[in-house]
Design an enzyme around this catalytic site. Structure first.
Site, PDB file in Angstrom:
ATOM      1  N   SER A 133       0.856  -1.191   0.000  1.00  0.00           N
ATOM      2  CA  SER A 133       0.000   0.000   0.000  1.00  0.00           C
ATOM      3  C   SER A 133       0.887   1.233   0.000  1.00  0.00           C
ATOM      4  O   SER A 133       2.064   1.167   0.386  1.00  0.00           O
ATOM      5  CB  SER A 133      -0.892   0.000   1.254  1.00  0.00           C
ATOM      6  OG  SER A 133      -1.532   1.255   1.446  1.00  0.00           O
ATOM      7  N   TYR A 146      -2.477  -1.515  10.148  1.00  0.00           N
ATOM      8  CA  TYR A 146      -2.485  -1.621   8.686  1.00  0.00           C
ATOM      9  C   TYR A 146      -1.189  -1.049   8.111  1.00  0.00           C
ATOM     10  O   TYR A 146      -0.537  -1.676   7.267  1.00  0.00           O
ATOM     11  CB  TYR A 146      -3.699  -0.887   8.128  1.00  0.00           C
ATOM     12  CG  TYR A 146      -3.853  -0.978   6.635  1.00  0.00           C
ATOM     13  CD1 TYR A 146      -4.497  -2.069   6.053  1.00  0.00           C
ATOM     14  CD2 TYR A 146      -3.388   0.025   5.794  1.00  0.00           C
ATOM     15  CE1 TYR A 146      -4.657  -2.158   4.676  1.00  0.00           C
ATOM     16  CE2 TYR A 146      -3.528  -0.054   4.429  1.00  0.00           C
ATOM     17  CZ  TYR A 146      -4.170  -1.146   3.874  1.00  0.00           C
ATOM     18  OH  TYR A 146      -4.325  -1.228   2.497  1.00  0.00           O
TER      19      TYR A 146
END
Length: 246
Positions: A133, A146
């Site tokens: 990401s 995350y």
């Protein structure tokens, strides 16, 4: 001989889009997900759907055993399954942190290792693509686990690429930015939040799942035969931006 591609988190969004692109490239796809809808999604692609919790190493191993017994060895793995679980940083729950790491990082390692073991044993010059990401580099304080997991995926990708290069196995990652998927639904529903998200995206729009899926398929193809250990950011220019656009 038909090549097998396993896509985790494949019931929808980026996983399904990647599976569509891989199908068009001639792969038979196996989609794994915790959602029952994975079976219907796989059927639309002429593939196979399987229920698997990527936080469970035993379930991951059993899934690979079943795929190899019924369809043959996996030659492309897309480690896409992931969760976010946002919360306040100062009160962020440790169980939530462990849950996110379990799916997003440990599960990625377990599947990567298991796929590589068979690739090495069978002499398969396979391709593995992990889902990182933009949050491997930039950060949002409400999703600390995350962010940590995606940074870990980026580094795991590098380590695996070096370890597996002598066997002709390539390992890369993709790092999506703001992509129009279920994970972005809350932002899309809030005009001010969407405006803020686009203010840090030079191309000025959210990306599509298929735009990510096409890069996944490219990295699994022979067109990427000299690329390994890389993370390709599909983010509309967000990583390179050094100020917030008005």
């Amino acid at each position: 001989m038909t090549k097998i591609a396993l896509v985790t988190g494949g019931a929808q969004g980026i996983g399904l889009a990647g599976a569509e692109a891989l199908t068009e490239d001639g792969y038979k796809v196996v989609l794994a997900d915790v959602k029952d809808s994975v079976h219907e999604a796989a059927e639309t692609l002429g593939g196979v759907g399987m229920i698997c919790d990527m936080a469970d190493p035993g379930a991951i191993g059993a899934m690979f055993d079943e795929i190899e017994a019924d369809h043959g060895p996996v030659s492309a793995l897309v480690n896409n399954a992931g969760i976010a679980m946002p919360g306040d940083f100062l009160t962020y729950d440790l169980d939530a942190f462990d849950t996110v790491i379990g799916v997003n990082l440990r599960g990625v390692f377990v599947a990567l290792q298991r796929a590589a073991q068979t690739m090495v044993k069978e002499g398969i010059n396979g391709a593995i693509v992990n889902m990182s990401s933009v949050n491997a580099h930039v950060a949002i304080p409400a999703i600390p686990a995350y962010c940590a997991s995606k940074g870990g995926v980026m580094q795991l990708t590098k380590a695996a690429a070096i370890a597996l290069a002598p066997n002709g196995i390539r390992v890369n990652a993709v790092g999506p930015g703001s992509i129009d998927t279920e994970m972005m639904a809350g932002v899309n529903a809030n005009p001010e939040a969407y405006r803020m998200a686009m203010s840090r995206t030079p191309l000025g729009r959210a990306g599509t799942a298929r735009e990510v899926g096409d890069v996944v398929a490219f990295l699994c193809s022979d067109k990427a035969s000299y690329i390994t250990g890389e993370t390709i950011y599909i983010d509309g220019g967000r990583i390179v931006l050094n100020y917030v656009m008005s």
